[in-house]
Design an enzyme around this catalytic site. Structure first.
Site, short mmCIF file in Angstrom:
data_model
loop_
_atom_site.label_atom_id
_atom_site.label_comp_id
_atom_site.label_asym_id
_atom_site.label_seq_id
_atom_site.Cartn_x
_atom_site.Cartn_y
_atom_site.Cartn_z
N ARG A 15 51.44 6.14 11.51
CA ARG A 15 50.24 4.09 11.38
C ARG A 15 49.56 5.08 11.57
O ARG A 15 49.01 5.89 11.93
CB ARG A 15 51.90 4.01 12.59
CG ARG A 15 52.42 3.06 12.70
CD ARG A 15 52.54 1.93 11.63
NE ARG A 15 53.84 1.47 11.62
CZ ARG A 15 54.75 1.75 11.39
NH1 ARG A 15 53.75 2.69 10.19
NH2 ARG A 15 55.82 1.56 10.55
N ASN B 241 44.74 15.79 13.62
CA ASN B 241 46.02 16.24 12.50
C ASN B 241 46.61 16.52 11.59
O ASN B 241 45.76 17.55 11.28
CB ASN B 241 45.71 14.02 11.41
CG ASN B 241 46.92 14.16 10.37
OD1 ASN B 241 48.24 14.33 11.01
ND2 ASN B 241 46.37 13.35 9.26
N HIS C 283 47.40 17.51 7.92
CA HIS C 283 48.14 16.80 6.44
C HIS C 283 47.64 17.70 5.35
O HIS C 283 47.30 18.30 4.78
CB HIS C 283 46.61 15.93 5.97
CG HIS C 283 46.24 15.31 4.42
ND1 HIS C 283 46.76 13.67 4.60
CD2 HIS C 283 46.15 15.00 3.56
CE1 HIS C 283 47.11 13.01 3.59
NE2 HIS C 283 46.50 14.10 2.57
N SER D 149 45.44 20.81 5.76
CA SER D 149 44.33 20.81 6.54
C SER D 149 44.39 20.37 7.44
O SER D 149 45.70 19.16 7.69
CB SER D 149 43.28 19.76 5.49
OG SER D 149 43.02 20.96 4.64
N ASP E 121 41.86 10.34 6.93
CA ASP E 121 42.56 11.63 6.25
C ASP E 121 40.02 12.44 6.58
O ASP E 121 40.43 12.83 5.37
CB ASP E 121 42.81 11.64 4.63
CG ASP E 121 44.57 11.35 5.83
OD1 ASP E 121 44.80 11.71 7.07
OD2 ASP E 121 45.26 10.86 4.37
C1 GRF Z 1 53.96 16.90 6.63
O1 GRF Z 1 53.95 17.24 5.81
C2 GRF Z 1 52.28 16.87 7.46
O2 GRF Z 1 51.13 17.24 7.09
C3 GRF Z 1 52.61 14.94 7.08
O3 GRF Z 1 53.34 14.59 6.98
C4 GRF Z 1 55.18 15.96 7.28
C5 GRF Z 1 55.58 15.72 8.43
O4 GRF Z 1 56.86 16.89 8.34
N1 GRF Z 1 51.62 14.38 7.51
P1 GRF Z 1 57.24 17.01 9.65
O5 GRF Z 1 57.89 16.07 9.95
O6 GRF Z 1 56.75 17.84 10.36
O7 GRF Z 1 58.61 17.28 9.21
#
Ligand code: GRF
Length: 192
Positions: free
Chosen positions: A96, A112, A114, A141, A150
């Site tokens: 979200r 965050n 990413h 990142s 992002d």
């Molecule tokens: C990860 O690849 C993260 O970078 C992205 O969503 C995915 C989440 O994976 N934002 P998890 O739920 O932590 O296994």
């Protein structure tokens, strides 16, 4: 941010929507002596998030807050965060988009992870894009969250080489392994 290692740990919340592998990894990290954070709250926008099971496993409070009405949802979240003295929000697969207003209230305290080498490939399907563009490297990142998706200041990144036979699946597995090293390292960097 001030140096906290050896002093009281900063209370953190992790926001998830899915599997929660980064969440579990952060929980394990938070229990180490060298961790500047303790993990006190899990928030999800859906009760289907598999990662919610870590609440019971590690005895950490969880809250499911539906985002049908974003303003109301954020109001509820804000109240819980204040009540629990949360000073850092780690987004980990949280699907979200937080409002400008909410982000402002927690300025500099939301980070965050990413799965791309930002500023490349903001948004979704990052691994597919990297493969289709014949990139040599993919990666992940950790960045501060701002109202622009992002796009906040990058704290740390890790690279992985894309091999000729890599698929979206194989690449995402490789990157996820790096994510699990990167998120704790980035948090340590913030507090050092
Ligand atoms: C990860 O690849 C993260 O970078 C992205 O969503 C995915 C989440 O994976 N934002 P998890 O739920 O932590 O296994």
């Amino acid at each position: 941010m001030k140096k906290l290692i050896g002093l009281k740990k900063t209370k953190a919340a992790v926001f998830i929507s899915g599997k929660g592998s980064n969440l579990e990894n952060l929980i394990k990290f938070s229990k180490k002596k060298i961790s500047p954070i303790s993990l006190n709250l899990i928030i999800s926008n859906t009760s289907y998030a598999k990662g919610l099971r870590y609440s019971k496993k590690y005895n950490i409070q969880k809250k499911v807050i539906f985002f049908k009405n974003k303003k109301l949802a954020e109001k509820k979240i804000f109240k819980i965060l204040l009540k629990k003295n949360i000073n850092l929000i780690c987004l980990a697969g949280f699907m979200r988009i937080l409002s400008r207003n909410f982000i402002k209230k927690f300025k500099g305290k939301i980070i965050n992870i990413h799965p791309s080498l930002l500023p490349k490939y903001k948004g979704l399907n990052t691994h597919k894009k990297a493969i289709e563009n014949n990139d040599k490297y993919a990666g992940c990142s950790v960045h501060f969250v701002t109202a622009k998706i992002d796009s906040g200041k990058i704290i740390m990144q890790k690279k992985v080489k894309i091999k000729k036979n890599d698929t979206v699946d194989s690449l995402s597995k490789k990157v996820l392994k790096k994510e699990h090293l990167l998120y704790p390292a980035a948090i340590k960097k913030i507090y050092n």
